[in-house]
Design an enzyme around this catalytic site. Structure first.
Site, short mmCIF file in Angstrom:
data_model
loop_
_atom_site.label_atom_id
_atom_site.label_comp_id
_atom_site.label_asym_id
_atom_site.label_seq_id
_atom_site.Cartn_x
_atom_site.Cartn_y
_atom_site.Cartn_z
N ASN A 178 -3.59 5.52 10.68
CA ASN A 178 -4.23 4.51 9.82
C ASN A 178 -4.17 4.91 8.34
O ASN A 178 -4.78 5.91 7.95
CB ASN A 178 -5.70 4.35 10.20
CG ASN A 178 -5.85 3.94 11.64
OD1 ASN A 178 -5.89 2.77 11.98
ND2 ASN A 178 -5.89 4.93 12.53
N ARG B 160 -10.94 7.61 14.70
CA ARG B 160 -9.61 7.34 14.14
C ARG B 160 -9.16 8.49 13.23
O ARG B 160 -9.98 9.16 12.61
CB ARG B 160 -9.64 6.05 13.29
CG ARG B 160 -9.93 4.76 14.08
CD ARG B 160 -8.76 4.32 14.95
NE ARG B 160 -9.02 3.08 15.64
CZ ARG B 160 -9.51 2.97 16.87
NH1 ARG B 160 -9.83 4.06 17.55
NH2 ARG B 160 -9.71 1.80 17.43
N LEU C 141 0.83 -1.22 0.00
CA LEU C 141 0.00 0.00 0.00
C LEU C 141 0.86 1.27 0.00
O LEU C 141 0.69 2.15 -0.85
CB LEU C 141 -0.90 -0.05 1.25
CG LEU C 141 -1.57 1.23 1.72
CD1 LEU C 141 -2.59 1.72 0.71
CD2 LEU C 141 -2.25 1.01 3.08
N VAL C 142 1.79 1.37 0.94
CA VAL C 142 2.59 2.59 1.07
C VAL C 142 3.63 2.68 -0.05
O VAL C 142 3.85 3.74 -0.64
CB VAL C 142 3.26 2.66 2.47
CG1 VAL C 142 4.06 3.95 2.62
CG2 VAL C 142 2.21 2.56 3.58
N GLY C 143 4.25 1.53 -0.37
CA GLY C 143 5.26 1.50 -1.43
C GLY C 143 4.68 1.95 -2.77
O GLY C 143 5.30 2.74 -3.50
N TYR D 148 4.67 -7.48 17.42
CA TYR D 148 4.86 -6.50 16.34
C TYR D 148 5.33 -5.16 16.93
O TYR D 148 6.25 -4.53 16.41
CB TYR D 148 3.52 -6.35 15.63
CG TYR D 148 3.41 -5.27 14.60
CD1 TYR D 148 3.81 -5.48 13.28
CD2 TYR D 148 2.84 -4.02 14.91
CE1 TYR D 148 3.67 -4.50 12.31
CE2 TYR D 148 2.69 -3.03 13.96
CZ TYR D 148 3.10 -3.27 12.66
OH TYR D 148 2.96 -2.29 11.72
N LYS E 119 8.88 -3.15 16.32
CA LYS E 119 8.89 -1.82 15.69
C LYS E 119 9.60 -0.81 16.60
O LYS E 119 10.35 0.04 16.13
CB LYS E 119 7.46 -1.35 15.43
CG LYS E 119 6.78 -2.04 14.25
CD LYS E 119 7.16 -1.39 12.95
CE LYS E 119 6.41 -1.98 11.76
NZ LYS E 119 6.99 -1.60 10.48
N LYS F 10 -16.88 -4.56 2.13
CA LYS F 10 -18.18 -4.98 2.69
C LYS F 10 -19.34 -4.23 2.03
O LYS F 10 -20.35 -4.81 1.67
CB LYS F 10 -18.21 -4.64 4.19
CG LYS F 10 -18.06 -5.80 5.12
CD LYS F 10 -18.36 -5.33 6.55
CE LYS F 10 -17.95 -6.41 7.52
NZ LYS F 10 -18.17 -6.05 8.91
N1 LIG Z 1 -1.20 0.30 6.50
C1 LIG Z 1 -1.23 0.96 7.64
O1 LIG Z 1 -2.30 1.42 8.12
C2 LIG Z 1 0.05 1.24 8.37
C3 LIG Z 1 0.01 2.10 9.46
C4 LIG Z 1 1.19 2.36 10.12
C5 LIG Z 1 2.38 1.77 9.71
N2 LIG Z 1 2.40 0.93 8.66
C6 LIG Z 1 3.70 0.36 8.27
O2 LIG Z 1 3.96 0.76 6.94
C7 LIG Z 1 4.77 -0.21 6.28
C8 LIG Z 1 4.12 -0.57 4.96
O3 LIG Z 1 2.82 -1.06 5.23
P1 LIG Z 1 1.79 -1.42 4.07
O4 LIG Z 1 0.43 -1.14 4.62
O5 LIG Z 1 2.24 -0.79 2.78
O6 LIG Z 1 1.98 -3.00 4.03
P2 LIG Z 1 1.57 -4.03 2.88
O7 LIG Z 1 0.66 -3.39 1.89
O8 LIG Z 1 1.07 -5.24 3.58
O9 LIG Z 1 2.97 -4.35 2.20
C9 LIG Z 1 3.96 -5.05 2.88
C10 LIG Z 1 5.20 -5.04 2.02
O10 LIG Z 1 6.26 -5.72 2.71
C11 LIG Z 1 6.81 -6.71 1.84
N3 LIG Z 1 7.33 -7.82 2.66
C12 LIG Z 1 6.71 -8.50 3.65
N4 LIG Z 1 7.51 -9.46 4.14
C13 LIG Z 1 8.68 -9.38 3.46
C14 LIG Z 1 9.91 -10.12 3.49
N5 LIG Z 1 10.11 -11.15 4.34
N6 LIG Z 1 10.89 -9.77 2.62
C15 LIG Z 1 10.72 -8.75 1.75
N7 LIG Z 1 9.59 -8.02 1.68
C16 LIG Z 1 8.58 -8.33 2.51
C17 LIG Z 1 5.65 -7.13 0.96
O11 LIG Z 1 6.12 -7.75 -0.24
P3 LIG Z 1 5.14 -8.69 -1.13
O12 LIG Z 1 4.16 -7.75 -1.81
O13 LIG Z 1 6.02 -9.39 -2.09
O14 LIG Z 1 4.45 -9.61 -0.15
C18 LIG Z 1 5.00 -5.77 0.69
O15 LIG Z 1 5.70 -5.07 -0.32
C19 LIG Z 1 4.92 -1.38 7.26
O16 LIG Z 1 6.17 -1.28 7.88
C20 LIG Z 1 3.79 -1.15 8.25
O17 LIG Z 1 4.11 -1.68 9.51
C21 LIG Z 1 1.27 0.66 7.96
#
Ligand SMILES: NC(=O)c1ccc[n+]([C@@H]2O[C@H](COP(=O)([O-])OP(=O)(O)OC[C@H]3O[C@@H](n4cnc5c(N)ncnc54)[C@H](OP(=O)(O)O)[C@@H]3O)[C@@H](O)[C@H]2O)c1
Length: 361
Positions: free
Chosen positions: A212, A255, A57-59, A183, A187, A234
């Site tokens: 969020n 939130r 999502l963030v990437g 987790y 972190k 949903k």
């Molecule tokens: N979403 C939120 O609300 C939120 C809020 C606060 C903080 N965060 C933090 O923001 C960051 C990004 O979150 P997101 O929501 O973008 O997460 P996400 O959509 O679930 O994406 C997770 C990413 O991590 C990669 N990944 C997971 N395990 C890995 C491994 N063993 N080796 C290499 N890559 C791995 C995944 O690759 P694949 O696609 O190949 O699986 C994917 O690119 C995280 O650190 C999360 O804790 C998120």
């Protein structure tokens, strides 16, 4: 708004001497003299940025900001990694991918993330996997002379029993919520490592704390997805099946939601301009916090859902609020404009409907 335009407008006057601001802040925190930066590691050319977790999502939001909104400057290279490029749990694969791309800067997003149920069941896996991923990335970055690493914490790692609003100084002030302590402690250790890398080696490794996040490429799974994206799925299902939408709990919890593209713009700013080691909360203002009820009504509007919205009050509400202060962000960027929530929800719903077959559901 073009990214370049937006960022240059947004940098506040307090940022006139970042070095002094940064050092005074750090020294206040640690009372240790700041070590000298390693001359060999000072990067003067264009950045080569490695984004771990670049497929999430963030990437994907950062990729959009960089490639579609003019966030990438002349000569820069941006590389977006997924597990297909390297499993960052494995130190050999981590080193190999760093050797391959030789980054000057790293945005570290990769993490083992999951829904509430999985967290409660597997705190040990969440602890060990995230500790390993983070240590592999930070230590490899250090060994290869990466100038700056920006890692991603989360507002859910703050102490469970706290006062509101929460701010950056409160991360380590008490135990995190029981449901996701594995987790959360993993972190929190990123912040500890960042301070230690600075103290011992002068590394400028820092962290951001988003609230969020939601947007395109989110996990829309109803059981395991984030609250807004799960509600979008949903509501869309209810619309196509002609049934009511049932929201878990009373709808009263409040939130702060941040649109992934706003977060992407802020992350690029942090990478270029933010010099502190101490983390920074990236969030909308406190007064922009909304109830789950208000959020689901916005989703219904965006999806043109005319059916009934009901609340299953037999199910738990979770924390009633987790209000985070963005005062530090506002000191740097007083004029940053967040996308209005209704507009961001509409854009995300439109993306979800258009990409339903490939979206994570
Ligand atoms: N979403 C939120 O609300 C939120 C809020 C606060 C903080 N965060 C933090 O923001 C960051 C990004 O979150 P997101 O929501 O973008 O997460 P996400 O959509 O679930 O994406 C997770 C990413 O991590 C990669 N990944 C997971 N395990 C890995 C491994 N063993 N080796 C290499 N890559 C791995 C995944 O690759 P694949 O696609 O190949 O699986 C994917 O690119 C995280 O650190 C999360 O804790 C998120």
């Amino acid at each position: 708004m073009m990214w370049t335009h937006c960022v240059f407008q947004l940098i506040g006057p307090i940022y006139s001497n970042p070095e002094i601001y940064f050092l005074s802040n750090f020294l206040h925190h640690s009372e240790q003299p700041a070590p000298k930066k390693m001359e060999s590691d000072i990067n003067t050319g264009p950045m080569r940025v490695l984004v771990t977790g670049g497929s999430g999502l963030v990437g994907k939001a950062i990729e959009h900001v960089v490639l579609q909104e003019g966030g990438k400057l002349e000569g820069e290279e941006w590389i977006f990694l997924s597990t297909k490029d390297a499993d960052l749990l494995d130190v050999g694969q981590t080193r190999a991918v760093f050797e391959k791309y030789r980054p000057t800067h790293v945005i570290h997003l990769a993490a083992k993330v999951g829904g509430l149920f999985l967290h409660m069941k597997e705190n040990m896996h969440f602890l060990r996997d995230n500790l390993r991923i983070n240590d592999n990335v930070l230590q490899t970055a250090h060994e290869m002379g990466v100038t700056k690493v920006l890692s991603c914490l989360s507002s859910c790692i703050f102490p469970d029993k706290t006062t509101y609003p929460i701010d950056e100084t409160m991360i380590h002030n008490g135990q995190p919520h029981d449901s996701n302590f594995g987790y959360s402690y993993a972190k929190r250790m990123i912040d500890v490592q960042n301070r230690a890398y600075f103290q011992q080696f002068g590394r400028r490794y820092t962290a951001i704390i988003p609230t969020n996040v939601f947007g395109p490429y989110d996990n829309f799974n109803i059981e395991n997805g984030h609250v807004l994206s799960a509600l979008m799925n949903k509501t869309y299902k209810a619309k196509t099946e002609g049934t009511p939408v049932t929201v878990c709990g009373t709808g009263a919890p409040r939130r702060q939601f941040i649109y992934s593209l706003d977060l992407g713009r802020l992350i690029v700013w942090v990478l270029r301009e933010y010099e502190e080691i101490a983390p920074i909360i990236l969030s909308v203002n406190e007064e922009d916090e909304v109830s789950i009820k208000e959020a689901v009504e916005m989703i219904a509007d965006a999806l043109d859902f005319k059916g009934k919205i009901q609340f299953d009050t037999t199910l738990p509400d979770g924390q009633m609020k987790k209000t985070a202060s963005n005062a530090k962000l506002r000191r740097y960027l007083p004029n940053f404009t967040f996308t209005p929530l209704q507009e961001a929800i509409k854009k995300t719903c439109d993306w979800f409907v258009a990409n339903y077959d490939t979206a994570r559901t």
